[in-house]
Design a protein around this motif. Structure first.
Motif, PDB file in Angstrom:
ATOM      1  N   VAL A 197      -1.778 -16.521  24.136  1.00 14.17           N
ATOM      2  CA  VAL A 197      -2.018 -16.996  22.828  1.00 14.17           C
ATOM      3  C   VAL A 197      -3.493 -17.553  22.619  1.00 14.17           C
ATOM      4  O   VAL A 197      -3.961 -18.578  23.389  1.00 14.17           O
ATOM      5  CB  VAL A 197      -1.227 -18.016  22.205  1.00 14.17           C
ATOM      6  N   PHE A 198      -4.182 -16.960  21.764  1.00 14.80           N
ATOM      7  CA  PHE A 198      -5.781 -17.495  21.434  1.00 14.80           C
ATOM      8  C   PHE A 198      -5.707 -18.098  19.838  1.00 14.80           C
ATOM      9  O   PHE A 198      -4.976 -17.222  18.922  1.00 14.80           O
ATOM     10  CB  PHE A 198      -6.566 -16.524  21.531  1.00 14.80           C
ATOM     11  N   LEU A 199      -6.523 -18.976  19.665  1.00 17.98           N
ATOM     12  CA  LEU A 199      -6.947 -19.401  18.321  1.00 17.98           C
ATOM     13  C   LEU A 199      -7.715 -18.262  17.810  1.00 17.98           C
ATOM     14  O   LEU A 199      -8.523 -17.707  18.671  1.00 17.98           O
ATOM     15  CB  LEU A 199      -7.632 -20.600  18.131  1.00 17.98           C
ATOM     16  N   ASP A 200      -7.455 -17.932  16.435  1.00 17.77           N
ATOM     17  CA  ASP A 200      -8.210 -16.735  16.153  1.00 17.77           C
ATOM     18  C   ASP A 200      -9.701 -16.688  16.060  1.00 17.77           C
ATOM     19  O   ASP A 200     -10.255 -15.530  16.555  1.00 17.77           O
ATOM     20  CB  ASP A 200      -7.843 -16.536  14.480  1.00 17.77           C
ATOM     21  N   ILE A 201     -10.320 -17.925  15.876  1.00 21.66           N
ATOM     22  CA  ILE A 201     -11.769 -17.699  16.119  1.00 21.66           C
ATOM     23  C   ILE A 201     -12.291 -17.760  17.680  1.00 21.66           C
ATOM     24  O   ILE A 201     -13.364 -17.468  17.935  1.00 21.66           O
ATOM     25  CB  ILE A 201     -12.442 -19.182  15.539  1.00 21.66           C
ATOM     26  N   VAL A 202     -11.143 -18.055  18.472  1.00 23.90           N
ATOM     27  CA  VAL A 202     -11.550 -18.020  19.836  1.00 23.90           C
ATOM     28  C   VAL A 202     -11.529 -16.422  20.191  1.00 23.90           C
ATOM     29  O   VAL A 202     -12.339 -15.978  21.024  1.00 23.90           O
ATOM     30  CB  VAL A 202     -10.729 -18.661  20.671  1.00 23.90           C
ATOM     31  N   ALA A 203     -10.226 -15.868  19.861  1.00 21.83           N
ATOM     32  CA  ALA A 203     -10.190 -14.292  20.041  1.00 21.83           C
ATOM     33  C   ALA A 203     -11.375 -13.703  19.527  1.00 21.83           C
ATOM     34  O   ALA A 203     -11.875 -12.364  20.063  1.00 21.83           O
ATOM     35  CB  ALA A 203      -8.831 -13.712  19.380  1.00 21.83           C
TER      36      ALA A 203
END
Length: 340
Positions: A197-203
């Motif tokens: 699972v990634f935070l969207d801005i990290v992905a």
């Protein structure tokens, strides 16, 4: 050419040595002799500590290298010693630097505000804040508190009597990587986790990477080409994937059956904070070294990842996870998020 390398026995250095020897050059290493490295038999060795560089000046004069390559110049005082010792001995100095010199790095760490345009060129804005690791409780690779590549570059490039070349590196992965850059992702993959699972801005975040063997080849080109005098070069892979895309590719090559999931901040625990400003991308334009020195990747990216995965699986380490991937969640938190 006669080439002297200061350091050269750790992660990147042996790949530089192999390339230079393959090109037909005479290579000597100055090092402490404490690290066992796979090196060609015809490489010469001078044993000594970096702090003793001045004491070996007469030996360096006898050797009379054409180019000196400094793999481990971290501080202003080390750079000054380097230039003072080899002025009048060598024709040129090549210093290995990092993309951490750019203002984007300060923004990522929250030390400066705003955003910088990417991809970064060799003329992009440098950090105004220096010595970012001075007060750090844990410094990567045990670099000294006064580590600062910006001042190293200034010293190396400021002496007209001894021309310098700077090679700014990306995040480097591959065999003998002391940071085990792929391990934080390989561990959940090999633990058969269904998702990462990634935070969207990290992905969506994009950063520059380079495979160690390709990096070694790029440095060798900068060492052996006279066109490189007085120049600064980036080395980086030509395609910059987002972090989510990159981890997905690693998973495909590793045979992972799970998937990368990108979620917004509202899905994460309220007390969880992202330690980096991932709205600022951090990737490089490597056009200059490709056009001026003819650089290209000698190992394709998928093959580079395959080799790295194989090596890291045999040398798996999660000790560096918070340093390399501080945005990853522990399994319990990840499971709780996925159950929502």
């Amino acid at each position: 050419m006669k080439i002297l390398i200061i350091g050269g026995t750790n992660f990147i250095g042996p790949f530089v040595v192999h390339q230079l020897v393959t090109m037909g050059h005479d290579v000597t290493l100055f090092h402490r002799g404490k690290t066992k490295a796979e090196l060609p038999e015809n490489v010469h060795h001078i044993y000594g500590a970096r702090s003793q560089l001045h004491d070996f000046k007469s030996e360096f004069e006898t050797l009379s290298p054409d180019v000196v390559v400094d793999m481990i110049c971290y501080t202003k005082s080390e750079a000054r010693t380097l230039m003072n010792v080899f002025k009048g001995i060598a024709r040129r100095v090549v210093a290995i630097s990092s993309m951490d010199v750019y203002r984007t790095y300060s923004i990522l760490l929250g030390k400066e505000s705003g955003t910088e345009e990417v991809p970064l060129t060799e003329d992009s804005a440098l950090r105004s804040s220096l010595y970012l690791l001075k007060d750090a409780t844990k410094r990567p690779l045990n670099v000294p508190p006064d580590y600062e590549k910006i001042v190293v570059e200034r010293v190396v490039m400021s002496d007209s009597e001894l021309p310098g070349t700077i090679v700014r590196l990306p995040m480097v992965y591959g065999k003998n990587d002391p940071l085990n850059r792929l391990s934080p992702y390989l561990k959940p993959m090999d633990d058969s986790r269904d998702a990462i699972v990634f935070l969207d801005i990290v992905a969506k975040w994009r950063g520059s990477y380079g495979y160690v063997e390709n990096i070694g080849y790029a440095i060798a080109l900068a060492v052996t080409n006279e066109k490189a005098a007085g120049r600064i070069y980036h080395v980086a892979e030509p395609e910059t994937l987002s972090e989510g895309q990159r981890v997905t590719k690693i998973g495909e090559i590793a045979g992972w059956k799970g998937k990368v999931i990108s979620l917004s901040k509202e899905n994460f625990p309220q007390d969880w904070n992202l330690p980096l400003d991932s709205q600022q991308d951090w990737f490089l334009d490597s056009t200059r070294i490709r056009q001026e020195l003819g650089y290209r990747e000698i190992v394709p990216i998928e093959e580079a990842l395959k080799r790295t995965i194989e090596w890291e699986r045999n040398h798996l380490s999660t000790e560096m996870q918070q340093l390399v991937a501080p945005f990853l969640l522990d399994y319990a938190t990840e499971d709780a998020i996925l159950k929502q």
